[in-house]
Design an enzyme around this catalytic site. Structure first.
Site, mmCIF file in Angstrom:
data_model
loop_
_atom_site.group_PDB
_atom_site.id
_atom_site.type_symbol
_atom_site.label_atom_id
_atom_site.label_comp_id
_atom_site.label_asym_id
_atom_site.label_seq_id
_atom_site.Cartn_x
_atom_site.Cartn_y
_atom_site.Cartn_z
ATOM 1 N N GLY A 98 0.839 -0.719 0.492
ATOM 2 C CA GLY A 98 0.210 -0.061 0.019
ATOM 3 C C GLY A 98 1.031 0.999 -0.214
ATOM 4 O O GLY A 98 2.388 1.385 0.448
ATOM 5 N N CYS A 125 5.292 -6.115 1.497
ATOM 6 C CA CYS A 125 5.525 -4.451 1.668
ATOM 7 C C CYS A 125 5.239 -4.114 2.696
ATOM 8 O O CYS A 125 5.686 -4.350 3.894
ATOM 9 C CB CYS A 125 5.125 -3.854 0.631
ATOM 10 S SG CYS A 125 6.238 -2.379 -0.201
ATOM 11 N N TYR A 126 3.867 -3.160 2.178
ATOM 12 C CA TYR A 126 3.273 -2.573 3.672
ATOM 13 C C TYR A 126 2.827 -3.691 4.418
ATOM 14 O O TYR A 126 3.036 -3.129 5.714
ATOM 15 C CB TYR A 126 2.271 -1.538 2.647
ATOM 16 C CG TYR A 126 1.378 -0.943 4.029
ATOM 17 C CD1 TYR A 126 1.705 0.225 4.812
ATOM 18 C CD2 TYR A 126 -0.194 -1.143 5.078
ATOM 19 C CE1 TYR A 126 1.050 0.676 5.773
ATOM 20 C CE2 TYR A 126 -0.321 -0.765 6.033
ATOM 21 C CZ TYR A 126 0.294 0.504 6.342
ATOM 22 O OH TYR A 126 -0.436 1.275 7.244
ATOM 23 N N HIS A 215 7.990 -7.525 -3.321
ATOM 24 C CA HIS A 215 6.858 -7.889 -4.271
ATOM 25 C C HIS A 215 6.973 -9.454 -4.849
ATOM 26 O O HIS A 215 6.858 -9.386 -5.972
ATOM 27 C CB HIS A 215 6.298 -6.897 -4.922
ATOM 28 C CG HIS A 215 5.523 -5.721 -4.197
ATOM 29 N ND1 HIS A 215 4.171 -5.287 -4.038
ATOM 30 C CD2 HIS A 215 6.349 -4.200 -4.144
ATOM 31 C CE1 HIS A 215 3.673 -4.268 -3.220
ATOM 32 N NE2 HIS A 215 5.202 -3.709 -3.781
ATOM 33 N N GLU A 217 4.664 -11.148 -5.663
ATOM 34 C CA GLU A 217 3.388 -11.124 -6.625
ATOM 35 C C GLU A 217 3.317 -10.820 -7.791
ATOM 36 O O GLU A 217 2.903 -11.364 -9.229
ATOM 37 C CB GLU A 217 2.221 -10.435 -6.439
ATOM 38 C CG GLU A 217 1.854 -8.680 -6.171
ATOM 39 C CD GLU A 217 2.818 -8.107 -5.108
ATOM 40 O OE1 GLU A 217 2.332 -6.788 -4.430
ATOM 41 O OE2 GLU A 217 3.446 -9.340 -4.753
ATOM 42 N N SER A 269 -23.961 -8.763 -25.984
ATOM 43 C CA SER A 269 -22.979 -7.888 -27.392
ATOM 44 C C SER A 269 -22.566 -8.695 -27.776
ATOM 45 O O SER A 269 -22.183 -8.174 -29.530
ATOM 46 C CB SER A 269 -21.703 -7.301 -26.373
ATOM 47 O OG SER A 269 -21.020 -7.838 -26.031
ATOM 48 N N GLY A 270 -22.634 -10.358 -27.619
ATOM 49 C CA GLY A 270 -21.275 -10.966 -28.719
ATOM 50 C C GLY A 270 -20.411 -11.280 -28.770
ATOM 51 O O GLY A 270 -19.578 -12.221 -28.546
ATOM 52 N N GLY A 271 -19.512 -10.560 -26.935
ATOM 53 C CA GLY A 271 -18.451 -10.870 -27.225
ATOM 54 C C GLY A 271 -18.496 -11.309 -26.283
ATOM 55 O O GLY A 271 -19.025 -12.075 -26.003
ATOM 56 N N VAL A 272 -17.041 -12.275 -26.286
ATOM 57 C CA VAL A 272 -17.127 -13.227 -25.105
ATOM 58 C C VAL A 272 -17.118 -13.276 -23.414
ATOM 59 O O VAL A 272 -17.777 -14.650 -22.772
ATOM 60 C CB VAL A 272 -15.362 -13.845 -25.108
ATOM 61 C CG1 VAL A 272 -14.704 -12.782 -24.255
ATOM 62 C CG2 VAL A 272 -14.869 -14.801 -24.210
ATOM 63 N N ASP A 273 -17.055 -12.376 -22.725
ATOM 64 C CA ASP A 273 -17.927 -11.535 -21.448
ATOM 65 C C ASP A 273 -19.485 -12.152 -22.188
ATOM 66 O O ASP A 273 -19.862 -12.719 -20.873
ATOM 67 C CB ASP A 273 -17.443 -10.275 -20.800
ATOM 68 C CG ASP A 273 -16.223 -9.972 -21.087
ATOM 69 O OD1 ASP A 273 -15.550 -11.269 -21.211
ATOM 70 O OD2 ASP A 273 -16.078 -8.815 -21.229
ATOM 71 N N SER A 274 -19.940 -11.455 -22.269
ATOM 72 C CA SER A 274 -21.721 -11.422 -22.046
ATOM 73 C C SER A 274 -22.064 -13.108 -22.689
ATOM 74 O O SER A 274 -22.884 -13.492 -22.772
ATOM 75 C CB SER A 274 -22.722 -10.199 -22.876
ATOM 76 O OG SER A 274 -21.924 -9.945 -24.244
ATOM 77 N N SER A 275 -21.040 -13.383 -24.360
ATOM 78 C CA SER A 275 -21.671 -15.089 -24.039
ATOM 79 C C SER A 275 -21.721 -15.529 -23.337
ATOM 80 O O SER A 275 -21.649 -16.432 -23.072
ATOM 81 C CB SER A 275 -20.572 -14.839 -25.778
ATOM 82 O OG SER A 275 -20.695 -14.218 -26.764
ATOM 83 N N LYS A 415 -10.070 -11.301 -17.485
ATOM 84 C CA LYS A 415 -10.481 -12.219 -19.147
ATOM 85 C C LYS A 415 -10.243 -13.447 -19.753
ATOM 86 O O LYS A 415 -10.869 -14.195 -20.540
ATOM 87 C CB LYS A 415 -9.752 -10.857 -19.784
ATOM 88 C CG LYS A 415 -10.429 -11.069 -21.733
ATOM 89 C CD LYS A 415 -11.660 -10.605 -21.753
ATOM 90 C CE LYS A 415 -12.232 -9.859 -22.181
ATOM 91 N NZ LYS A 415 -13.997 -9.367 -22.437
#
Length: 560
Positions: A98, A125-126, A215, A217, A269-275, A415
């Protein structure tokens, strides 16, 4: 335990430029709890809780934990109560980095109960600094800051080093700190040092408390993922059996529990997310789902036909195809401001969805393909250091008077994880592998000028040529996202011995893993020349093409 992402107030953070640096991002991000109601994690045996102190890279901790097959959630430090700790029952806790300094008055602290639960804790870290300060050590501001690549000397064996780092080795890490620990808390031993951090890694093996100044990560710490996996598996005893198949089953169960016997409208929408959302919901609730594909006039070439064919014909999902392009063009009018465009589009989407819900006899829920990066970039808290980079139409643009409740089964995923879920659900590779496409569509790829059907047609044709050439070159799958932008600039040209004065088209292509950071794709000049030549010759209205070689950060992937 439910935290409303839109109405959290009073979060307190502190920033000081001398304590901040870019570690994979150009901005400080502070996010709401990743999972609401523990609706997916509630059935997981092994869970890691990540307490967020406002680090730029907290979400990467979650990614590393999940990549090791362990379920994890992120919760902001000031919302982690004793009740939440008991309810969540983690097998281990990670304290993030942080921007604050523990030397400041009223700087953030981990809940006292964290150190009293008898479970392993890892401070980063923090997180290391507040752990030491809270347990009886001392942290001071140092004249020797460490920002960027550094090397640690491994001085002693440690459970999180096992099989990764050996005693006597010098290992590369990524540092980002101005303060440093100057006195260890009782029971801790030094296990690694660096030039600027004499306590670069410390451990209390008896209590299973570990803390590192670097870090692990970030990718700049080459063995960082293995260190985190040692913590989750070897120290916390997690089995690593959390998979996307498990997530799918939990998500389906959660949707059924949330929705019951009610009807759901899904914005497709036809994109991968909404599909992926549509197929997941159809598997969960079947005929209770109606998908609505809204043609805003800002879609890619051939989008409507492709979506209707897949979902209405292949999946036999109830689908309403609504041409609302005139409504969207009228509403946006002469609007130039990208934030207002996004929010106007978000509001219009809801208007259309509500109208369609009434047409089918009412719907209680609206399903959306909101992802974790959408939430991160859209949320800014009062009093906090984070800033709203841009509103996403399906996050920041929702009107408060919305009559339906939200179903957002993907809001915890990045994604690449959504693509994995799509494969798990059996979606065709053509859809799973599609490049991201923003909800507002071409409306945010025509900056600085009034939107019109004519301009959208110009951009649509240029974009289609660009993507066609990318596919022809076998580069589509190597690129995270590629698109064209129609700039509010006209330039002089010569075509057929005649003067032209037409638009400039900018091409954008990036590589990325999760959309949070990105590098521009390094096309060869022959490819760019070929695309440029085709666009200028085949698209009336464009006489110049440029290529955007900006990475994220400092830019965003989209232009607006």
């Amino acid at each position: 335990m439910l935290y409303d992402i839109y109405h959290i107030k009073g979060s307190v953070f502190y920033t000081r430029k001398s304590h901040m640096t870019i570690v994979g991002f150009a901005r400080l991000l502070y996010v709401a709890p990743l999972f609401q109601d523990h609706k997916y994690g509630g059935h997981m045996t092994d869970r890691i809780l990540i307490i967020d102190f406002g680090s730029q890279v907290t979400q990467l901790i979650a990614r590393r934990v999940r990549e090791s097959g362990v379920y994890s959630e992120i919760h902001p430090f000031n919302l982690v109560t004793d009740e939440l700790l008991d309810e969540y029952a983690p097998k281990g806790i990670i304290l993030s980095g942080g921007p604050a300094s523990v030397t400041w008055e009223e700087s953030p602290r981990a809940p006292k109960k964290v150190f009293e639960m008898g479970i392993p804790v890892l401070g980063i870290c923090y997180g290391q600094q507040t752990m030491m300060q809270q347990l009886g050590g001392l942290v001071e501001t140092s004249e020797h800051h460490e920002f960027g690549r550094a090397f640690v000397d491994v001085n002693k064996e440690c459970a999180i080093f096992k099989g990764v780092w050996e005693v006597g080795a010098k290992e590369q890490v990524w540092m980002s700190h101005g303060d440093r620990v100057t006195k260890l808390a009782p029971g801790f031993n030094v296990v690694a040092t660096s030039e600027g951090a004499p306590y670069a890694a410390v451990a209390n093996e008896e209590k299973q408390f570990y803390a590192v100044q670097f870090h692990p990560e970030v990718v700049h710490t080459p063995h960082g993922a293995q260190l985190i996996e040692n913590f989750t598996h070897a120290v916390c005893g997690c089995s690593g059996d959390w998979t996307m198949a498990a997530f799918k089953e939990q998500a389906i169960e959660a949707v059924r529990k949330q929705v019951g016997d009610k009807k759901v409208i899904c914005g497709l929408s036809g994109g991968v997310d909404s599909s992926v959302v549509a197929v997941l919901l159809h598997e969960a609730i079947g005929e209770q789902l109606t998908c609505v594909f809204v043609d805003t006039g800002f879609m890619r070439q051939g989008e409507a036909e492709e979506v209707v064919t897949l979902f209405r014909d292949h999946y036999n999902i109830k689908l309403v195809h609504k041409d609302a392009s005139a409504q969207f063009f009228d509403a946006l009018g002469d609007e130039y401001d990208p934030e207002k465009k996004r929010k106007t589009i978000g509001g219009l989407f809801i208007d259309v969805f509500e109208a369609e819900a009434k047409a089918i006899g009412g719907a209680d829920f609206l399903a959306q393909g909101t992802l974790y990066p959408d939430v991160i970039e859209s949320v800014s808290f009062v009093g906090g250091p984070s800033v709203t980079i841009k509103s996403h139409h399906n996050v920041g643009g929702l009107p408060e008077r919305m009559d339906m409740k939200l179903v957002e089964p993907l809001r915890e995923l990045f994604k690449d994880e959504v693509r994995e879920l799509g494969k798990e659900l059996g979606l065709p590779e053509k859809f799973v592998g599609r490049h991201p496409f923003p909800g507002p569509g071409l409306a945010i790829r025509i900056p600085g000028q009034p939107l019109s059907a004519e301009l959208c047609d110009i951009l649509r044709k240029a974009d289609a040529i660009y993507l066609e050439e990318i596919r022809n070159a076998g580069l589509y799958d190597a690129i995270w996202q590629a698109f064209a932008v129609l700039l509010p600039v006209r330039t002089v040209g010569v075509m057929g011995d005649a003067r032209t004065y037409e638009f400039v088209c900018a091409l954008r292509a990036v590589t990325s893993t999760d959309g949070m950071t990105a590098d521009y794709y390094h096309f060869d000049h022959e490819f760019l020349a070929r695309v440029s030549n085709r666009i200028i010759n085949e698209v009336r209205g464009i006489n110049r093409v440029v290529y955007d070689c900006t990475s994220k950060p400092p830019g965003t992937i989209e232009w607006e």
